[in-house]
Write a protein that holds these residues in place. Structure first.
Motif, PDB file in Angstrom:
ATOM      1  N   ALA A   1      23.572 -14.948  -2.751  1.00 47.01           N
ATOM      2  CA  ALA A   1      24.099 -15.033  -4.114  1.00 47.01           C
ATOM      3  C   ALA A   1      25.621 -14.919  -4.133  1.00 47.01           C
ATOM      4  N   VAL A   2      26.157 -13.977  -3.382  1.00 48.36           N
ATOM      5  CA  VAL A   2      27.610 -13.789  -3.338  1.00 48.36           C
ATOM      6  C   VAL A   2      28.295 -15.013  -2.736  1.00 48.36           C
TER       7      VAL A   2
ATOM      8  N   ARG B   1      19.125 -12.038   0.299  1.00 47.90           N
ATOM      9  CA  ARG B   1      19.308 -12.663  -1.016  1.00 47.90           C
ATOM     10  C   ARG B   1      20.659 -12.315  -1.644  1.00 47.90           C
ATOM     11  N   GLY B   2      21.085 -11.069  -1.505  1.00 42.82           N
ATOM     12  CA  GLY B   2      22.370 -10.664  -2.074  1.00 42.82           C
ATOM     13  C   GLY B   2      23.536 -11.412  -1.463  1.00 42.82           C
TER      14      GLY B   2
END
Length: 64
Positions: A41-42, A37-38
């Motif tokens: 998002a980035v 997920r990170g």
């Protein structure tokens, strides 16, 4: 010999194609279910800011 105008046009077309390709790939990476997920998002944030950052870079580099 290739004219300067033709080289400038080719450079512009190639640059736009690379920017559009980067935005497309960022969108695809952000939609993958396998990625964390990170990272999604980035990648989505970077893809979102790519076009405005390019516009600011071009307008900031021009001299009036």
């Amino acid at each position: 010999m290739i004219s300067h105008r033709l080289l400038a046009t080719g450079y512009l077309v190639f640059s736009v194609a690379v920017i559009l390709w980067d935005i497309l790939i960022a969108g695809r990476i952000a939609q993958l279910q396998r990625t964390p997920r990170g990272f999604q998002a980035v990648t989505a944030f970077a893809g979102l800011l790519l076009a405005p950052a390019t516009l600011v870079g071009i307008s900031g580099a021009s001299h009036m």
